[in-house]
Design a protein around this motif. Structure first.
Motif, short mmCIF file in Angstrom:
data_model
loop_
_atom_site.label_atom_id
_atom_site.label_comp_id
_atom_site.label_asym_id
_atom_site.label_seq_id
_atom_site.Cartn_x
_atom_site.Cartn_y
_atom_site.Cartn_z
N ALA A 558 0.82 -1.21 0.00
CA ALA A 558 0.00 0.00 0.00
C ALA A 558 0.86 1.26 0.00
N LEU A 559 1.90 1.26 0.83
CA LEU A 559 2.78 2.43 0.91
C LEU A 559 3.54 2.62 -0.39
N ARG A 560 3.96 1.52 -0.96
CA ARG A 560 4.70 1.61 -2.22
C ARG A 560 3.83 2.20 -3.32
N MET A 561 2.58 1.73 -3.41
CA MET A 561 1.70 2.22 -4.46
C MET A 561 1.37 3.69 -4.28
N SER A 562 1.26 4.14 -3.03
CA SER A 562 0.89 5.53 -2.78
C SER A 562 2.05 6.48 -2.99
N THR A 563 3.28 5.97 -3.03
CA THR A 563 4.45 6.84 -3.18
C THR A 563 5.22 6.62 -4.47
N ASN A 564 4.77 5.67 -5.29
CA ASN A 564 5.45 5.39 -6.55
C ASN A 564 6.90 4.96 -6.33
N ALA A 565 7.14 4.18 -5.30
CA ALA A 565 8.50 3.75 -4.98
C ALA A 565 8.96 2.66 -5.94
N SER A 566 10.27 2.55 -6.10
CA SER A 566 10.85 1.57 -7.01
C SER A 566 11.16 0.26 -6.28
N ASP A 567 11.50 -0.77 -7.05
CA ASP A 567 11.92 -2.05 -6.48
C ASP A 567 13.13 -1.84 -5.56
N HIS A 568 14.07 -1.02 -6.02
CA HIS A 568 15.28 -0.76 -5.24
C HIS A 568 14.94 -0.15 -3.88
N GLN A 569 13.99 0.76 -3.86
CA GLN A 569 13.59 1.39 -2.60
C GLN A 569 12.92 0.38 -1.66
N VAL A 570 12.14 -0.53 -2.22
CA VAL A 570 11.51 -1.56 -1.39
C VAL A 570 12.57 -2.42 -0.72
N ARG A 571 13.56 -2.84 -1.52
CA ARG A 571 14.63 -3.68 -0.96
C ARG A 571 15.40 -2.92 0.12
N ARG A 572 15.67 -1.64 -0.12
CA ARG A 572 16.40 -0.84 0.85
C ARG A 572 15.64 -0.72 2.16
N ALA A 573 14.31 -0.56 2.08
CA ALA A 573 13.49 -0.45 3.29
C ALA A 573 13.50 -1.75 4.08
N VAL A 574 13.39 -2.88 3.37
CA VAL A 574 13.41 -4.18 4.04
C VAL A 574 14.76 -4.40 4.72
N VAL A 575 15.85 -4.13 4.02
CA VAL A 575 17.19 -4.31 4.59
C VAL A 575 17.38 -3.43 5.82
N SER A 576 17.01 -2.17 5.72
CA SER A 576 17.20 -1.23 6.83
C SER A 576 16.45 -1.69 8.08
N ALA A 577 15.20 -2.12 7.90
CA ALA A 577 14.39 -2.57 9.04
C ALA A 577 14.96 -3.85 9.65
N PHE A 578 15.38 -4.79 8.78
CA PHE A 578 15.93 -6.05 9.28
C PHE A 578 17.20 -5.82 10.09
#
Length: 709
Positions: A558-578
């Motif tokens: 949902a957040l990705r769709m509302s902000t037009n984020a890229s695949d790279h940004q999704v991976r970066r968010a997952v890595v940072s949180a982990f």
């Protein structure tokens, strides 16, 4: 059926009677347009397959989740096919969540006529949902319904709530035709004015009544809202349609006109604006392609192939978002690449390569066939050596040997293409002709051998009666930009008349993976800059609270769709949180290996979803994930030890393949500075082990080959 409310007998709070009425819904199964011709000459649009599931199934699922009890399916053409399908479906079984499911036959030729016809039938007794047979949404409606009912208790003149999707101005409303502008009173969520603005090069001005500015302390002019095709209505809406016979289009005609005449009718329209979840209308062939890719890529979860929405489906998810049903026959030397769906009974011959395509049931695909970005419906067949790119091949159509079907071509039901024939992208080929004296009767035309080739059957389709200026014959190939995953051109009920409301919405996401009918340049929305912080924070909070992966993924989507984020940004968010959560566990006394195993093991699904395409030969997504992990750990305490444990665990889980790890190690970016070099030193032991193992396997294979000789 639940009991109706009894007038005069309830002495409770106002509005109690309305709550006793069953929630009803109207599905407009026929949108009274020709955007899916020539397929809709022979089949109703709501039964066309989307990811091998009839479109109307997604609409039924949405309404069932919304708590709808009674449904009226409003049919135009092909009513008998719709009725036969529904009677055989789970929605007509005793276990159905619907207490009533009734089909309505109509001779209407526009949405306006349909609304007036519904008013004359007096079957809608309370609040009802108005949707289309092409709505795909996982949106929960409880909030919108509650807000609508609360307003109705206070004001009986609040007759409709429109569900709108918030989006960035740069990617959600990148229209080729016109863009909707909503003027809203944010204090009351009331729509004060609506206008379709041409989206052309020249300047246009919005015409707002000056009294709106003086009567309201605050107004918002919104051009960043997308109509989801979902309206919550009262019967007063239908009465207004009946009072105004000149209204034909729901937004451009009805909404605009009623708002303009507010002083005469006193009726108000309200908005419920959402910023998450998935909502789309498959209103044209561009949207068909884009929403199909969303479903396969699991952005509309849980609306995905392996949810098996239809009785008898048996899809299972494999690596690289490959879905196969039971009973698929694959030759040993064929190649099935990522983002592909294959239905039961389909056979694929030696040397054939299928990429990013959806193949129906019982299709026969010969040897050395190449299919890329295409849609083959049930019982289609393709001869040896043929090439099909980004086109639609309907049920029982056959493509001869060594044919080429170019991007954008539409091959309708039962059409046969002769051997060695090339079908250009602008071609729409059918076997059916509409009789002018009756839109319901079809006759077979004589084959045009110049079009279909020797031994073929079919002819070029032309529809001179009704054309949409935004999609003449370029529906799939298009000469303009196209959003490459979720280009759902969705205009709610304002786009049903092809000739009167020619507007196309393009929703653009920057995706690193290919697979659209057209490639587009990257253009992040104005919200994308906030994605990294918000997504990482949201994921981390969920990890701390122990939420399930599926729930975290829904929020991330949902957040990705509302902000037009890229695949790279999704991976970066997952890595940072982990990494942040692993450090918390280590600081609380957990061993490094145990902390890594706990987070990476429990939330493997998030990692796998972040690495979209494992089938890539260059393992780009896997390398990117490892580089992000390495960079994050390069300035963290014990980063080198955590990286070694993480890399080992990822290989163990098969989230990162051995080839992916080695490619990461050899990538120049992994050693571009001293911090990156230092943090990866301990991981060299893992790389050495993997390389030795790979060399040993190669030697064993060589020895086996020599022995066999």
């Amino acid at each position: 059926m639940p009991p109706k409310g009894k007038k005069g007998q309830d002495k409770g709070k106002a509005g109690e009677e309305e709550r006793e009425e069953p929630l009803q819904a109207v599905i407009l199964a026929d949108p009274f347009e020709t955007r899916f011709s020539p397929f809709t000459l022979e089949r109703p649009r709501c039964l066309l397959p989307l990811a091998n599931t009839p479109l109307i199934e997604y609409t039924f699922e949405f309404l069932a989740n919304a708590g709808v009890e009674e449904i009226f399916v409003y049919c135009g053409a092909h009513r008998q096919q719709v009725e036969d399908y529904i009677n055989r479906s789970k929605w007509s079984a005793q276990s159905s969540p619907f207490s009533k499911l009734e089909l309505i036959q109509s001779t209407s030729h526009s949405i306006g006529d349909a609304m007036r016809d519904l008013d004359s039938r007096s079957i809608l007794v309370g609040d009802f949902l108005l949707v289309y047979g092409d709505v795909v949404s996982n949106l929960p409606l409880e909030g919108a319904l509650a807000a609508h009912r609360a307003r109705r208790v206070k004001d009986k003149n609040a007759i409709m709530t429109m569900v709108l999707r918030e989006a960035g101005t740069t990617h959600r409303t990148k229209a080729r035709g016109t863009s909707p502008v909503f003027v809203i009173d944010p204090a009351k969520d009331r729509c004060l004015h609506f206008e379709q603005m041409p989206n052309r090069d020249q300047t246009h001005f919005l015409s707002i009544d000056p009294e709106l500015l003086s009567d309201h302390q605050e107004i918002e002019i919104r051009q960043d809202l997308i109509d989801c095709g979902i309206d919550i209505c009262t019967p007063d809406v239908l009465a207004l349609w009946s009072d105004n016979f000149d209204y034909q289009a729901p937004r451009k005609g009805f909404l605009y006109g009623v708002l303009k005449d507010y002083e005469l009718n006193g009726k108000t329209f309200h908005t419920h604006i959402i910023s998450d979840h998935y909502a789309a209308r498959v209103r044209n062939l561009h949207a068909y392609d884009s929403v199909s890719k969303d479903i396969v890529s699991r952005w509309a979860y849980p609306l995905c192939p392996d949810s098996n929405l239809v009785q008898g489906q048996s899809y299972r998810l494999g690596k690289g978002n490959i879905y196969k049903e039971e009973g698929v026959i694959l030759a040993r030397d064929c190649v099935i690449n990522s983002k592909t769906v294959i239905g039961r009974g389909t056979s694929i011959g030696d040397g054939s390569v299928i990429t990013n395509s959806i193949i129906g049931r019982h299709c026969q695909i010969g040897r050395n066939v190449k299919i890329d970005g295409a849609y083959l419906w049930d019982y289609a067949s393709v001869g040896d050596g043929s090439v099909i790119k980004k086109s639609v091949i309907a049920n029982e159509a056959s493509i001869g040997r060594k044919c080429t079907i170019e991007e954008g071509a539409l091959i309708s039901y039962g059409v046969a293409i002769g051997e060695g024939k090339t079908i250009r992208g602008e071609h729409r080929i059918t076997r059916a002709k509409r009789r002018r004296e009756s839109n319901e009767e079809l006759v077979r035309g004589d084959p045009d051998l110049e079009v279909v080739g020797k031994g073929g059957d079919g002819f070029e389709f032309h529809d001179s009666d009704e054309e949409d200026e935004d999609e003449i014959v370029d529906s799939l190939i298009s000469s303009g930009p196209m959003y490459n995953l979720a280009n759902f051109s969705q205009e709610s009920i304002s786009t049903l008349n092809s000739d009167s409301e020619a507007d196309d919405y393009e929703i653009r996401h920057d995706r690193s993976t290919s697979g659209s009918f057209l490639s587009v340049g990257s253009q992040d929305s104005q919200h994308a800059a906030n994605f990294d912080h918000d997504a990482s924070h949201s994921i981390h909070e969920s990890l701390v609270e122990g939420h399930e992966s599926a729930n975290i993924q829904l929020e991330l989507t949902a957040l990705r769709m509302s902000t037009n984020a890229s695949d790279h940004q999704v991976r970066r968010a997952v890595v940072s949180a982990f990494v942040k959560r692993i450090h918390q566990l280590i600081n609380s006394g957990e061993a490094i290996k145990g902390a890594v195993a706990q987070i990476f093991g429990q939330y493997q699904e998030l990692i796998d979803r972040a690495i979209f395409d494992k089938s890539q030969s260059d393992k780009a997504d896997q390398v990117d994930f490892m580089l992000l992990l390495q960079a994050d750990l390069s300035h963290k305490e014990s980063g080198d030890a955590i990286l070694l444990s993480a890399a080992t665990k990822l290989v163990e889980l098969d989230s990162i393949e051995e080839e992916g790890i080695i490619q990461w190690w050899e990538d120049n970016k992994s050693s571009e500075n001293d911090d990156m070099k230092r943090v990866r030193e301990k991981t060299k032991s893992l790389i050495d082990f993997l390389q030795q193992e790979s060399e040993s396997e190669s030697e064993e294979d060589s020895e086996e080959d020599e022995d066999s000789e």
